[in-house]
Motif scaffolding. Structure first.
Motif, mmCIF file in Angstrom:
data_model
loop_
_atom_site.group_PDB
_atom_site.id
_atom_site.type_symbol
_atom_site.label_atom_id
_atom_site.label_comp_id
_atom_site.label_asym_id
_atom_site.label_seq_id
_atom_site.Cartn_x
_atom_site.Cartn_y
_atom_site.Cartn_z
ATOM 1 N N SER A 41 0.873 -1.191 0.000
ATOM 2 C CA SER A 41 0.000 0.000 0.000
ATOM 3 C C SER A 41 0.899 1.227 0.000
ATOM 4 C CB SER A 41 -0.807 0.072 1.292
ATOM 5 O OG SER A 41 -1.751 -0.916 1.362
ATOM 6 N N ALA A 42 0.284 2.408 -0.068
ATOM 7 C CA ALA A 42 1.045 3.650 0.093
ATOM 8 C C ALA A 42 1.502 3.757 1.550
ATOM 9 C CB ALA A 42 0.166 4.829 -0.278
ATOM 10 N N GLU A 79 1.735 4.125 -3.979
ATOM 11 C CA GLU A 79 2.172 2.729 -3.969
ATOM 12 C C GLU A 79 3.525 2.580 -4.671
ATOM 13 O OE1 GLU A 79 -0.920 3.530 -3.650
ATOM 14 O OE2 GLU A 79 -1.663 2.114 -2.168
ATOM 15 N N ARG A 155 -10.716 2.611 -2.475
ATOM 16 C CA ARG A 155 -9.959 2.723 -1.237
ATOM 17 C C ARG A 155 -9.844 1.357 -0.543
ATOM 18 N NH1 ARG A 155 -8.800 7.710 0.630
ATOM 19 N NH2 ARG A 155 -7.048 6.499 1.456
ATOM 20 N N SER A 158 -5.603 -2.455 -2.001
ATOM 21 C CA SER A 158 -4.383 -3.285 -2.042
ATOM 22 C C SER A 158 -4.672 -4.709 -1.575
ATOM 23 C CB SER A 158 -3.290 -2.706 -1.162
ATOM 24 O OG SER A 158 -2.922 -1.458 -1.619
ATOM 25 N N ASP A 159 -5.620 -4.848 -0.649
ATOM 26 C CA ASP A 159 -5.999 -6.205 -0.206
ATOM 27 C C ASP A 159 -6.522 -6.997 -1.412
ATOM 28 O OD1 ASP A 159 -5.516 -5.427 2.429
ATOM 29 O OD2 ASP A 159 -7.609 -4.909 2.816
HETATM 30 N N1 ASP Z 1 -3.430 3.249 -0.530
HETATM 31 C C1 ASP Z 1 -4.798 2.902 -0.858
HETATM 32 C C2 ASP Z 1 -5.757 3.515 0.169
HETATM 33 O O1 ASP Z 1 -5.325 4.166 1.105
HETATM 34 C C3 ASP Z 1 -5.018 1.415 -0.987
HETATM 35 C C4 ASP Z 1 -4.797 0.617 0.281
HETATM 36 O O2 ASP Z 1 -4.206 1.082 1.261
HETATM 37 O O3 ASP Z 1 -5.213 -0.545 0.279
HETATM 38 O O4 ASP Z 1 -6.938 3.349 0.024
#
Ligand code: ASP
Ligand code: ADP
Ligand code: MG
Length: 403
Positions: A41-42, A79, A155, A158-159
């Motif tokens: 993820s970020a 990311e 949002r 990443s999962d």
């Molecule tokens: N960076 C993205 C978010 O904050 C994706 C994630 O964290 O899964 O939504």
């Protein structure tokens, strides 16, 4: 090849110290003989320099007029930064690694920028690097359209990247590393004595995630369930194995068979809208829900009677919803600042007295139930936001989830 997918969330990547914990988990599993795909993820959360919310703030400050395609290019940067920082650390430890963005990893999506769906995943390039003994780091949350435009998956996406990659590679397991010790009986930020669940089925966790347990994205669970790939949700900052999510929980160590209630989840920022029928007009329900649908306002908690309708929308849609109803001649009332609290358990089906215990727990705390609804695995209650944390705590204690 035994393949493992390890996904690291924002807080797990937020500092050099945290990233070193990630490297320890990667090195351990390499030693255990796995080929590894890491999904990132970020880095960090709201306020941290490269977090997704911070990138969004860049455009909010000037009115947020960036078109969706370009907005996804901005969001994807978080990311990419995280993946590069982790790759540099792995290389400094002598671990061969390569970074692929979503498109390069073969993730093809539709063109719904901001909430794209994965259509296909071509894992050839990942497989070739894995065969060469490299750790493949994939930027989570991203895909690419047929034309090569970058998309994001919504949002928390990443999962979803992690389980989709796990499914395409037929991985042994997808490990979701985060800042808590697994999936707990409630959000530990609000219920201090919430306990990790050792083993649970996909359906229950998907349900908890849909009702607001944001520790894992519901779409990620659905994909793992279809592919029958186990998920382990665990902490980056310990060696505990966390929660195992599998299709045969009853066969795993630690399964609790006579549990009626598995967990409590919550969503805040909700407005309750009530609309009364106008004398001489019998189409109130049709008019109300068609108007909401036409204007893409998502509705929930719907109670319909011959004299009108009561339902909920998110606070951020409430003013628009009320205006639209007024425009078609109704006089709705709206109560904002509400929260939906859900009691979830596959084992509550057919068990008498669950609702009675919910009412008892909330009445003992002087909490008003504004609305309720139920299915065979969930009971929902709507409360005022200030009552949300006390309601979660009272229900958690009433069902003995801390034991
Ligand atoms: N960076 C993205 C978010 O904050 C994706 C994630 O964290 O899964 O939504
Ligand atoms: P990440 O950045 O690792 O993806 P998230 O913030 O998306 O992390 O998810 C982890 C957070 O989810 C935890 O810090 C916790 O506060 C929250 N959470 C909500 N419900 C639950 C639950 N039932 N079990 C565990 N964590 C939960
Ligand atoms: Mg998350």
């Amino acid at each position: 090849m035994r393949i493992l997918v390890q996904k690291f969330g924002g807080t797990s990547l937020s500092s050099d110290k945290a990233r070193n914990h990630c490297v320890e988990h990667i090195a351990r599993e390499l030693k255990n003989g796995f080929r590894i795909v890491v999904v990132v993820s970020a880095m960090g959360r709201k306020g941290d320099p490269y977090a997704t919310d911070t990138l969004l703030q860049l455009i909010r400050d000037n009115g947020d007029r960036l078109p969706p395609r370009e907005r996804d290019m901005l969001l994807g940067c978080g990311e990419i930064i995280a993946a590069s920082a982790l790759c540099s650390l792995l290389c400094s430890r002598g671990i061969a690694a390569i970074v692929l963005n979503g498109g390069q990893a073969g993730i093809r999506t539709d063109e719904q920028f901001g909430h794209a769906r994965i259509k296909e995943l071509h894992p050839d390039r990942m497989l070739s690097h894995l065969r060469d003994g490299e750790v493949v780091i994939v930027t989570g949350f991203q895909g690419s359209t047929e034309d090569g435009d970058m998309t994001t998956l919504g949002r928390g996406g990443s999962d979803t990247s992690a389980t989709a990659i796990g499914a395409a590679l037929r991985a042994d397991c997808v490990d979701i590393y985060t800042d808590v010790n697994g999936i707990l009986t409630a959000d530990p930020r609000l219920v201090k004595d919430a306990k990790p669940l050792l083993v649970v089925g996909y359906a229950e966790i998907c349900n908890m995630a849909r009702q607001g347990a944001k520790v894992i994205h519901p779409r990620a669970v659905e994909i793992a369930q279809q592919a029958r790939i186990p998920i382990r949700v665990r902490s980056t900052f310990s060696d505990d194995e966390g929660t195992l999510v599998t299709d045969r929980p009853e066969q795993a160590k630690g399964y609790v068979s006579d549990r009626h209630v598995t967990g409590i989840a919550h969503v805040s920022g909700i407005t309750q809208i009530s609309v009364q029928a106008i004398e001489g007009r019998s189409d109130v329900q049709l008019q109300v829900f068609q108007t909401m649908a036409r204007n893409h306002i998502s509705v929930d908690f719907i109670n319909v009677t011959p004299s009108g309708a009561v339902y909920t929308v998110f606070d951020h849609d409430a003013d628009r919803a009320v205006r639209l109803l007024q425009d078609i001649g109704y006089l709705p009332t709206a109560i904002n600042g509400c929260a939906k609290v859900s009691v979830i358990g596959g084992g509550m089906n057919g068990v008498p007295g669950v609702m009675a215990r919910i009412v008892e727990a909330l009445t003992e705390q002087g909490i008003t139930i504004m609305q309720s609804a139920d299915s065979n695995t969930t009971i929902w209650v709507l409360v005022k936001e200030p009552d949300m944390a006390p309601a979660l705590q009272a229900l958690h204690a009433k069902f003995g989830l801390h034991l």
